[in-house]
Structure formats: C-alpha cells, structure tokens
Design an enzyme around this catalytic site. Sequence first.
Site, mmCIF file in Angstrom:
data_model
loop_
_atom_site.group_PDB
_atom_site.id
_atom_site.type_symbol
_atom_site.label_atom_id
_atom_site.label_comp_id
_atom_site.label_asym_id
_atom_site.label_seq_id
_atom_site.Cartn_x
_atom_site.Cartn_y
_atom_site.Cartn_z
ATOM 1 N N ALA A 71 65.362 28.657 -45.765
ATOM 2 C CA ALA A 71 66.545 27.984 -45.213
ATOM 3 C C ALA A 71 67.756 28.895 -45.291
ATOM 4 O O ALA A 71 67.822 29.805 -46.123
ATOM 5 C CB ALA A 71 66.818 26.681 -45.964
ATOM 6 N N ASP A 72 68.715 28.630 -44.425
ATOM 7 C CA ASP A 72 69.984 29.346 -44.482
ATOM 8 C C ASP A 72 71.090 28.397 -44.042
ATOM 9 O O ASP A 72 70.906 27.608 -43.095
ATOM 10 C CB ASP A 72 69.984 30.585 -43.590
ATOM 11 C CG ASP A 72 71.223 31.436 -43.821
ATOM 12 O OD1 ASP A 72 71.473 31.811 -44.978
ATOM 13 O OD2 ASP A 72 71.945 31.713 -42.848
ATOM 14 N N THR A 73 72.217 28.452 -44.717
ATOM 15 C CA THR A 73 73.362 27.593 -44.413
ATOM 16 C C THR A 73 74.607 28.454 -44.297
ATOM 17 O O THR A 73 74.857 29.292 -45.156
ATOM 18 C CB THR A 73 73.550 26.523 -45.508
ATOM 19 O OG1 THR A 73 72.360 25.722 -45.582
ATOM 20 C CG2 THR A 73 74.749 25.634 -45.211
ATOM 21 N N GLU A 74 75.362 28.234 -43.240
ATOM 22 C CA GLU A 74 76.573 29.024 -43.013
ATOM 23 C C GLU A 74 77.729 28.128 -42.581
ATOM 24 O O GLU A 74 77.540 27.161 -41.843
ATOM 25 C CB GLU A 74 76.345 30.091 -41.934
ATOM 26 C CG GLU A 74 75.240 31.088 -42.249
ATOM 27 C CD GLU A 74 75.525 31.996 -43.424
ATOM 28 O OE1 GLU A 74 76.699 32.097 -43.836
ATOM 29 O OE2 GLU A 74 74.570 32.606 -43.947
ATOM 30 N N ALA A 108 69.799 25.896 -41.072
ATOM 31 C CA ALA A 108 68.491 26.036 -40.439
ATOM 32 C C ALA A 108 67.410 25.998 -41.504
ATOM 33 O O ALA A 108 67.578 26.545 -42.592
ATOM 34 C CB ALA A 108 68.409 27.344 -39.659
#
Length: 197
Positions: A71-74, A108
């Site tokens: 996962a990636d969070t921005e 995501a």
Amino acid sequence: MSGPQLILASASPRRRELLAQIGVKFDVFPLALAEVPEAGESPEAYVRRVAREKAEAGWSASGATRPVLGADTEVVLDGEIFGKPRDLEHGVWMLKRLSGRAHRVLSAVSLCTDGGHSQVLSVSEVSFRDIAEAEVRAYWASGEPRDKAGAYAIQGLGAIFVRHLSGSYSGVMGLPLYETAGLLSQSGIPILTPDSA
C-alpha cells in the site's frame, strides 16, 4: 486453527493495526523501496505504482508462498505530492500550506497472488481549519508528524486541524479498510477471523 494467510509488505504500524482491526491473519515483511515520483507522473499514477512495486517486491522476496499486500498513501495539494517531512522547516511548510484549505489523500492498495495482481485506489478529501504557526511548531514538537505523509496524523493530535473529511478515514490513516476488505474477499482471503494477527 489456520495460520496467517497474507503477507503485509509494509513497516507501517498503522497498516498493521488497521489490517488486524478487520480480523485478517498476516505476517509482516517490511521493505525499503525508493519512493520518488517519475517525471510527469500524476499523483494517482505514482501512488498506484508504488503500492504495486511494494506488493511485487514482497511477492518476490518472500518466495511467493502467500498473497502479498502492498500500500501507499500520499497527501496531495494543487497536484503536488507532499510525502513525509524531511525536517522541522519542511514540516512547518507543509502544514502552513494545508492550513485553511482542502487537500486530497490518495491511498492505493495492491495484492499479488498466484492468480496475478489486483489493485484499488481510495481518494479522500480533507479540509483543514486555519492553523497558527505557533500551533504548527507545537505540533511538530510532539513528534507525531515526523514520519507521516503531509506531516499529520488524523488518528492522533492532528485530528484537531481537521474541519471536514469526505472519503475514507482509514484511507487517510494509510489503509482504506472498505476497499482492502473487498480486494481480499475477491481473492478468497478471509476477514473477520477470530484471533487475528
């Protein structure tokens, strides 16, 4: 009782807490990948790519014995990806930019299985009240914002700045649970299991 059926390719304690919250049994396989936007890459494409790279790297490095979740969070404002603050002045700059405005949080989630790769994207909008610089500096001194995208934690002291949230609270934390649960269920990975990780 069955053991963990999933590998979480993340060192984030928040993602571990959130995944455990929905009863998923998992092991942690932290990865250190370079997270740098490519020239001309949109924030959406970037967050999707990084999540996928984490899942694929975890799949490869762990021997592909179980599904791997990445996962990636921005935090994004005016098309700019904020990332994590490098130091005090960078953190102050971020929070002053977010002050009194609405920004997007893109989160995501990617899943690699022997059947292939699947992915979901959560988009939330967070509105901040006006924040005085003295508050920003006091918040930095708490230590909370130092490793957080956008230099704040909605689940912590940073909640005092949030005037309105439209979207996924857990997505802003780092793992959108509605989307994640759907992704796992579609792949046959049980959720709401007793005695989870």
